[in-house]
Design a protein around this motif. Structure first.
Motif, short mmCIF file in Angstrom:
data_model
loop_
_atom_site.label_atom_id
_atom_site.label_comp_id
_atom_site.label_asym_id
_atom_site.label_seq_id
_atom_site.Cartn_x
_atom_site.Cartn_y
_atom_site.Cartn_z
N PHE A 195 -17.70 106.87 41.14
CA PHE A 195 -17.36 105.69 41.40
C PHE A 195 -16.14 105.08 40.76
O PHE A 195 -15.29 104.67 40.97
N LEU A 196 -16.47 105.08 39.35
CA LEU A 196 -15.85 104.55 38.27
C LEU A 196 -14.62 105.41 38.27
O LEU A 196 -13.44 104.46 38.37
N LEU A 197 -14.33 106.57 38.24
CA LEU A 197 -13.16 107.37 37.96
C LEU A 197 -12.39 107.28 39.41
O LEU A 197 -11.08 107.73 39.20
N LEU A 198 -12.96 107.18 40.40
CA LEU A 198 -11.92 107.13 41.37
C LEU A 198 -11.82 105.64 42.11
O LEU A 198 -10.57 105.79 42.68
N PHE A 199 -12.50 104.87 42.14
CA PHE A 199 -12.37 103.58 42.63
C PHE A 199 -12.21 102.37 41.58
O PHE A 199 -11.44 101.48 42.14
N SER A 200 -12.85 102.32 40.55
CA SER A 200 -12.86 101.14 39.90
C SER A 200 -11.78 100.81 39.21
O SER A 200 -10.73 101.59 38.58
N LYS A 201 -11.24 99.48 39.37
CA LYS A 201 -9.98 98.82 38.77
C LYS A 201 -10.10 98.77 37.39
O LYS A 201 -9.02 98.58 36.74
N LYS A 202 -11.25 99.02 36.66
CA LYS A 202 -11.24 98.77 35.34
C LYS A 202 -10.76 99.92 34.54
O LYS A 202 -10.20 99.90 33.39
N ILE A 203 -10.81 101.00 35.29
CA ILE A 203 -10.61 102.47 34.53
C ILE A 203 -8.83 102.41 34.61
O ILE A 203 -8.17 102.37 35.36
N ILE A 204 -8.56 103.19 33.36
CA ILE A 204 -6.94 103.55 33.23
C ILE A 204 -6.40 104.46 34.11
O ILE A 204 -5.58 104.36 34.98
#
Length: 202
Positions: free
Chosen positions: A173-182
């Motif tokens: 979820f983080l690596l595909l969708f999170s806007k926090k991730i660069i």
């Protein structure tokens, strides 16, 4: 270990699966610890396209290796356990645990391998949460499946697979969708480029 009547032999059987679990861990870290530092270098160079390619390729490699290991260890489960010195008495317990555990090889490898990419982008708190999610959930689910649902050692494997799957979903979820991730992974970046793959393995 406290399972009535069979606790000692069940724990022995579980311990004998450790070499196979370590092999799965090793392949996860091969990709995660190989690709993560390369991604950090690309970020330092401001080469975001190259970083995205490395991250996408790493996810594809983890998926591919995970499927191969799942099939290999599931099909040859008993012969491999016997090769590692499992006794006839412990084999049913080791086999019962391992056959379920290996069905979760892909999520185990994703949660472990792709977590390196959160850390490589500087999100070490999120990376730590990945580990905590799996560990805490496993602690909660173990007694539920082992005792409450009376699944014995197979229940321990089910608890582990569910816990690691939740960790894997968190990372994805983080690596595909999170806007926090660069660097977020796109489908186009998952097409394996053998030059990238060689660098990750190296």
């Amino acid at each position: 270990g406290h399972m009535e009547g069979v606790g000692t032999i069940a724990l022995t059987g579980l311990g004998l699966t450790l070499p196979i679990i370590l092999i799965i861990t090793a392949f996860s870290l091969l990709i995660g610890r190989g690709g993560g530092p390369l991604l950090s270098i690309k970020l330092g160079e401001k080469d975001y396209e190259g970083a995205a390619l490395l991250q996408g390729n790493s996810l594809s490699l983890l998926l591919g290796l995970g499927i191969v290991l799942t099939v290999a260890f599931y099909v040859f489960c008993d012969p491999i356990l016997l090769l590692f010195g499992t006794s006839e008495a412990a084999l049913p317990y080791a086999s019962s645990y391992l056959r379920i555990y290996v069905l979760g090889t892909v999520p185990v490898m994703i949660s472990m391998g792709m977590n390196s990419f959160l850390n490589a982008q500087g999100f070490t708190t999120l990376g730590t949460i990945t580990v905590v999610i799996g560990a805490v959930l496993n602690l909660i689910l173990d007694p539920v499946f082992i005792y409450a649902m009376d699944l014995g050692i197979a229940g321990a494997a089910v608890a582990t697979v569910i816990s690691q799957s939740v960790s894997a979903l968190w990372v994805l979820f983080l690596l595909l969708f999170s806007k926090k991730i660069i660097i977020r992974t796109k489908l186009r970046d998952m097409r394996v480029k053998w030059e990238s793959a060689k660098r990750i393995f190296a």
